[in-house]
Write a protein that holds these residues in place. Structure first.
Motif, mmCIF file in Angstrom:
data_model
loop_
_atom_site.group_PDB
_atom_site.id
_atom_site.type_symbol
_atom_site.label_atom_id
_atom_site.label_comp_id
_atom_site.label_asym_id
_atom_site.label_seq_id
_atom_site.Cartn_x
_atom_site.Cartn_y
_atom_site.Cartn_z
ATOM 1 N N LEU A 109 0.784 -1.123 0.085
ATOM 2 C CA LEU A 109 -0.143 -0.009 -0.048
ATOM 3 C C LEU A 109 0.874 1.136 0.004
ATOM 4 O O LEU A 109 2.173 1.197 0.721
ATOM 5 N N LEU A 110 0.349 2.307 -0.617
ATOM 6 C CA LEU A 110 1.092 3.477 -0.908
ATOM 7 C C LEU A 110 0.316 4.746 -0.227
ATOM 8 O O LEU A 110 -0.866 4.739 -0.658
ATOM 9 N N ASN A 111 1.065 5.769 0.340
ATOM 10 C CA ASN A 111 0.406 7.017 0.472
ATOM 11 C C ASN A 111 1.263 8.087 -0.203
ATOM 12 O O ASN A 111 2.130 7.631 -0.958
ATOM 13 N N ALA A 112 1.150 9.215 0.254
ATOM 14 C CA ALA A 112 1.697 10.482 -0.530
ATOM 15 C C ALA A 112 3.125 10.635 -0.152
ATOM 16 O O ALA A 112 3.759 11.001 -0.998
ATOM 17 N N THR A 113 3.600 9.766 0.896
ATOM 18 C CA THR A 113 5.023 9.930 1.148
ATOM 19 C C THR A 113 5.641 8.454 1.276
ATOM 20 O O THR A 113 6.775 8.522 1.446
ATOM 21 N N ALA A 279 3.860 -1.359 -7.824
ATOM 22 C CA ALA A 279 3.955 -0.039 -7.686
ATOM 23 C C ALA A 279 5.071 0.161 -6.489
ATOM 24 O O ALA A 279 5.377 -0.759 -5.608
ATOM 25 N N VAL A 280 5.774 1.222 -6.355
ATOM 26 C CA VAL A 280 6.867 1.546 -5.504
ATOM 27 C C VAL A 280 6.805 2.969 -5.001
ATOM 28 O O VAL A 280 6.237 3.868 -5.750
ATOM 29 N N VAL A 281 7.556 3.335 -4.086
ATOM 30 C CA VAL A 281 7.842 4.687 -3.631
ATOM 31 C C VAL A 281 6.765 5.376 -2.943
ATOM 32 O O VAL A 281 6.621 5.492 -1.441
ATOM 33 N N SER A 282 5.747 5.672 -3.734
ATOM 34 C CA SER A 282 4.610 6.759 -2.870
ATOM 35 C C SER A 282 3.515 6.694 -4.042
ATOM 36 O O SER A 282 3.666 6.130 -5.176
#
Length: 739
Positions: A109-113, A279-282
């Motif tokens: 899971l990813l959010n803004a940061t 998906a990666v990073v944010s």
């Protein structure tokens, strides 16, 4: 020739190298099928094992050992098995691997940061299995074991932050993790959520109630260790089936366990875990990449999706949904949440975290609708079930956004008062606590309105012997709640009802153990499923009492006076809802209230309450139709008229929703009696405004996305010694190739 020989020697597909595997469950998702998601778990296949090969093969993934002292014979047999594979498609693979049919992955899971969660390498990660039943067993996989990397089969009681930090720090020796369920649930509690849920997205901030921001007053979820918000570089799977766990342990004992701590002899039992995330990073990064793909590619590869679903809502009195209410129209809002989560994808039982509360609200809606003067009350009542609240208030923030922008028929200025059900099932006594916001009450008008609200609740509870309403010190902040998102936009007189005065009573908040047992939903032994469905448990009686208080309070707040004491929630409704959502979704009542095309949404286990990424989840649909059937009316329309009520002059699609449901069984219990249900139960999009505005780095709105994937599965097999591996074998992932 080899192919035909193998075909003639096939045995029970649930046996492999002497291990008995439980029959695989229904293909697809838990709960039968989770239709609408764009990244389903793959359908699993069974195992075909040859009795002859089972006696001779000692390796997997392409290596086989007939006689360790004869390389020539080994290569000959390998060539023959390869030839058989070319002739029989994937039958060789089926002879080699045991797929694990009942697992749940940890996904990214990813959010803004940030990114959180887990993933495997693109080809899956493989390691020798080592069972860890006590902390001392960790030394083998962390330092002593001579055959890294290892896949750790971890007892559920050891799935803690301390143990995970040790494993996380030795990723070179850890290929992955398989976690078994602890039975009984850990007595000290287990919550992989944080101690301050939804921090930063509620009403309290450095500019509003700074003394309460970031849970400075106290931590609401004291047992939370934050595991579900960590990022792991290796795959982690939950083993949901005890029989499969036992098969793995037996394979480990037979091949990997040596006396006196000596190195075990090959072949060794291994596990391979596939859960590569795109998906990666944010969220900022993955949404930008997806946008670029969508703009310039004919076949775009989207790498992540916003977490999104639908809120369920209804009104006591129908309104024209094609417009908006007049400013003078007053509405009392009754709210609760629909969703929960755990560390593992789509395993979110949420019994105390969500289910008990929305069941209570469903029962209250039914009780209020039965009031003789419900249709003529001075004020309307809106029931709202918010989706995605676990992930920084997705559902409530979207509804507030739509109200502010004239995209929802009820506007913020129409809200007269707001009553929310928090966690309500684990009352240590009769007490139910009324939480309010101290900051908004600095406004005298709001203070007076809140006083009326609290007094009304107390009066409504006076005639219900199983509930005692308690006030809290006015200097105490609100717990995590949807009300906070409304207070960010407008000073609303609101209250949150909960079974706790300060920290949660729930020791399993947003975890795999927040099940029916956590809220004491149990049934006498020997009963049939139908008897369990209709058995009124003590929990059902207690929640029916809370529902009665809520319904009576809403009646008073809507201006009613004449029939308050006659409003009574039905314990039978509560018990059927508890059974359906927490024990067995595929039951006679749930079948009767759903559309025919939704029958497959009901599995033989409980529903799960993890938010989707596009279409409504199974649970969202069931809540909508439960609400429609409990508060709506059966009308005399044909199926065609029900599906297109514009054909009928007396019906109005802007006022009502029309649903053709399967209906109850007839007297002979052979056929169903379908019918048309007219209600005000509707769906409203629960997608964070951040994605409407393309503000993927927003600090105002939730920015949670979920990575896409192509392959999620787990399997076990035997691996050969390194001396028998070919030079082109992949050393990182242990993927064995043909010799």
């Amino acid at each position: 020739m080899v192919a035909s020989t193998s075909a003639s020697l096939r045995i029970d597909s649930r046996k492999f190298h002497g291990y008995e595997l439980p029959a695989p469950g229904a293909p697809g998702h838990r709960d039968g099928a989770r239709v609408g998601l764009e990244r389903p778990l793959p359908e699993k296949v069974g195992i075909e094992a040859s009795a002859q090969l089972r006696g001779k093969m000692a390796t997997a993934g392409g290596g086989c050992v007939a006689d360790p002292g004869s390389r020539s014979l080994l290569r000959l047999l390998s060539f023959c098995v390869l030839l058989a594979g070319l002739c029989e498609g994937n039958s060789v693979e089926r002879k080699i691997y045991i797929p694990l049919n009942k697992t749940a992955p940890c996904v990214r899971l990813l959010n803004a940061t940030h990114q959180i969660g887990c993933q495997s390498s693109i080809s899956g990660d493989t390691g020798v299995i080592h069972v860890v039943e006590k902390e001392e067993d960790l030394q083998w996989v962390l330092t002593d074991g001579p055959n890294p990397p290892y896949v750790v089969l971890l007892e559920g009681t050891l799935f803690t932050r301390d143990v995970m930090e040790k494993l996380k720090g030795r990723s070179g020796r850890i290929a992955g993790l398989a976690v078994s369920l602890a039975k009984p649930s850990p007595a000290s509690g287990f919550s992989p959520s944080v101690q301050c849920p939804n921090d930063g997205f509620g009403v309290y901030s450095n500019s509003y109630g700074s003394q309460f921001a970031h849970c400075r007053a106290f931590q609401w979820n004291k047992v939370g260790d934050g595991l579900a918000y960590e990022d792991f570089s290796f795959p982690i799977f939950l083993l949901e089936d005890e029989n499969e766990t036992n098969v793995i342990k037996q394979c480990y004992r037979d091949h990997n366990l040596s006396p006196n701590g000596s190195a075990p002899a090959f072949p060794l039992c291994a596990m391979q875990l596939f859960s590569h995330m795109h998906a990666v990073v944010s969220t900022v990064t993955c949404m930008r990449r997806s946008l670029i793909q969508s703009s310039f590619s004919i076949s775009p590869e989207i790498v992540c999706d916003p977490l999104s679903d639908y809120n369920v809502w209804s009104l006591l009195k129908p309104i024209n949904t094609s417009g908006t209410l007049e400013p003078d129209d007053r509405v009392v809002v009754a709210a609760t949440r629909l969703d929960s989560r755990s560390f593992f994808w789509n395993v979110a039982p949420g019994a105390e975290s969500a289910v008990a509360s929305f069941i209570t609200q469903l029962a209250a809606a039914e009780a209020l609708q039965k009031a003789p003067d419900a249709a003529t009350l001075p004020r309307n009542v809106m029931f709202v079930f918010f989706q995605g609240e676990t992930f920084d208030y997705i559902g409530s923030s979207r509804m507030v956004y739509d109200m502010e922008n004239g995209k929802f028929p009820v506007q913020l200025e129409n809200i007269d008062s707001f009553v929310e059900l928090g966690q309500v099932a684990l009352r240590n006594s009769l007490e139910l606590w009324m939480h309010t916001d101290p900051m908004s009450q600095k406004n005298e008008t709001v203070l007076n309105q809140v006083e009326v609200l609290l007094s009304t609740l107390e009066q409504s509870g006076a005639g219900v012997p199983t509930v005692v309403l308690r006030r809290l010190n006015q200097s105490q902040p609100l717990p995590p709640s949807s009300l906070q998102r409304f207070l960010r936009a407008r000073n609303v007189s609101g209250v949150v009802l909960a079974d706790h005065s300060d920290s949660f009573h729930n020791l399993y908040y947003q975890s795999i153990y927040d099940t029916a047992e956590n809220i004491n939903v149990t049934y006498p032994a020997g009963q049939s499923p139908e008897e369990d469905l209709n058995f009124v448990t003590d929990t059902a009686k207690a929640l029916a009492g809370v529902a009665t208080v809520l319904a009576r309070a809403l009646y008073r707040l809507a201006g009613g006076a004449s029939f308050n004491d006659t409003i009574q929630a039905d314990p039978h409704t509560v018990t059927r809802l508890l059974y359906g959502f927490l024990v067995r979704a595929n039951n006679s009542w749930f079948q009767s209230i759903l559309r025919p095309d939704l029958r497959s949404y009901l599995g033989d286990g409980p529903l799960q309450h993890y938010i989707a990424v596009s279409s409504p989840t199974n649970a969202t649909y069931v809540v909508q139709y439960a609400l429609a059937n409990l508060t709506g009316k059966v009308i005399d329309l044909t199926r065609e008229q029900c599906q297109d009520p514009s054909q009928v002059p007396t019906e109005n699609k802007d006022l009502y929703e029309y649903t053709w449901v399967q209906g109850p069984l007839n007297a002979n219990e052979t056929d169903r009696l379908p019918r048309c249900v007219r209600s005000t139960a509707r769906l409203a999009r629960a997608l964070s405004p951040a994605f409407e505005l393309k503000q993927w780095g927003s600090t105002e709105y939730s920015t949670w996305t979920e990575s896409r994937w192509k392959d999620i599965r787990a399997r076990i097999f035997l691996i050969a010694s390194k001396e028998l591996e070919t030079p082109d074998q992949n050393p990182d992932h242990g993927t064995l190739k043909w010799l």
